[in-house]
Design an enzyme around this catalytic site. Structure first.
Site, mmCIF file in Angstrom:
data_model
loop_
_atom_site.group_PDB
_atom_site.id
_atom_site.type_symbol
_atom_site.label_atom_id
_atom_site.label_comp_id
_atom_site.label_asym_id
_atom_site.label_seq_id
_atom_site.Cartn_x
_atom_site.Cartn_y
_atom_site.Cartn_z
ATOM 1 N N ASP A 110 0.825 -1.209 0.000
ATOM 2 C CA ASP A 110 0.000 0.000 0.000
ATOM 3 C C ASP A 110 0.861 1.262 0.000
ATOM 4 O O ASP A 110 0.533 2.259 -0.669
ATOM 5 C CB ASP A 110 -0.958 0.003 1.194
ATOM 6 N N THR A 191 -14.366 14.022 29.115
ATOM 7 C CA THR A 191 -13.362 13.015 28.768
ATOM 8 C C THR A 191 -13.436 12.599 27.304
ATOM 9 O O THR A 191 -12.418 12.533 26.604
ATOM 10 C CB THR A 191 -13.526 11.776 29.668
#
Length: 265
Positions: A110, A191
């Site tokens: 790739d 968070t």
């Protein structure tokens, strides 16, 4: 010898990644490295629509893979369902470029395909930083020289999904979140928002830093070419001459196939 040659059968270019597979059917008589490609994202084992859409006449599968189990499964399926088809698994030797690293055969197909695809827009003396955002993020440098393109190596680090999973599995309290596809506020107010900010802007910062350090640094032209699932949003955040090509790996595979097929005639 069969009367079919590598240039007489339609090409099925296949890019097998770690999480996704893309494929596009090409008429080799009309191949052009600059042509618009419209690949399908397919589940090779379960996408019955894809398999039923294939032409009845034989085709030649040209496969670039970084995931060996999926490759083996595809090869077996082709042999079972389409025994008249040809199939070729591309290797580093099929790429018409110098691979200027310590172990050329160890470079992911790739990466080579993306670099070759990016080189199509370069003139001798120009360079490109090639960014592929997938399970892993690769940032590589390709140079165009008089003798042709040169793959010069690069960097690999965790992609957004892998990083999100590592944060969740490597800690006690952090949740598993979906990495954002658009730019989140840098200042996370909880968070999950803080994790989204870190995943997105951390990727942007890493790619910016690597691209700057890999560039020639002598005023020579160096563009950034981005591909991959999360690459389009990333490209919007990068400075300079930046181009997004969602089919870059398949484009490079096609360039390698074109060169390889003509040699095999």
């Amino acid at each position: 010898m069969s009367r079919d040659t590598p240039l007489s059968l339609p090409w099925m270019l296949v890019d097998i990644g770690n999480r996704r597979c893309k494929a596009v059917l090409i008429d080799p008589r009309r191949w052009d490295a600059d042509q618009t490609l419209a690949p399908q994202t397919v589940a090779l084992e379960s996408d019955h629509v894809f398999w039923h859409s294939l032409p009845t006449e034989p085709i030649h599968w040209w496969i670039g893979s970084v995931h060996r189990p999926t490759l083996r499964s595809l090869q077996a399926r082709i042999e079972r369902l389409r025994p008249r088809d040809r199939q070729t698994v591309l290797t580093a030797a099929d790429f018409p470029m110098e691979i200027d690293v310590a172990a050329p055969d160890g470079v992911g197909i790739d990466r080579l395909a993306a670099a070759l695809g990016a080189s199509a827009s370069l003139q001798p003396g120009e360079s490109a930083v090639v960014v592929d955002v997938g399970t892993a993020v690769t940032v590589d440098l390709v140079r165009e020289e008089k003798e042709g393109p040169v793959f010069a190596g690069g960097a690999i680090f965790c992609g957004p999904y892998l990083a999100a999973r590592a944060l969740h599995e490597g800690t006690d309290a952090l949740p598993l979140i979906e990495p954002p596809n658009v730019a989140p506020p840098p200042l996370g107010r909880d968070t999950q928002a803080a994790m989204a900010s870190g995943l997105y802007w951390g990727l942007v910062g890493a790619v910016r830093e690597l691209a700057e350090r890999m560039g020639p640094g002598d005023g020579a032209k160096c563009r950034i070419v981005v591909t991959g699932g999360a690459g389009e949003s990333l490209a919007e955040q990068l400075p300079g001459d930046v181009h997004y090509d969602g089919a870059l790996v398949l484009r490079g595979l096609g360039m390698a196939v074109n060169a390889s097929a003509r040699r095999r005639q």
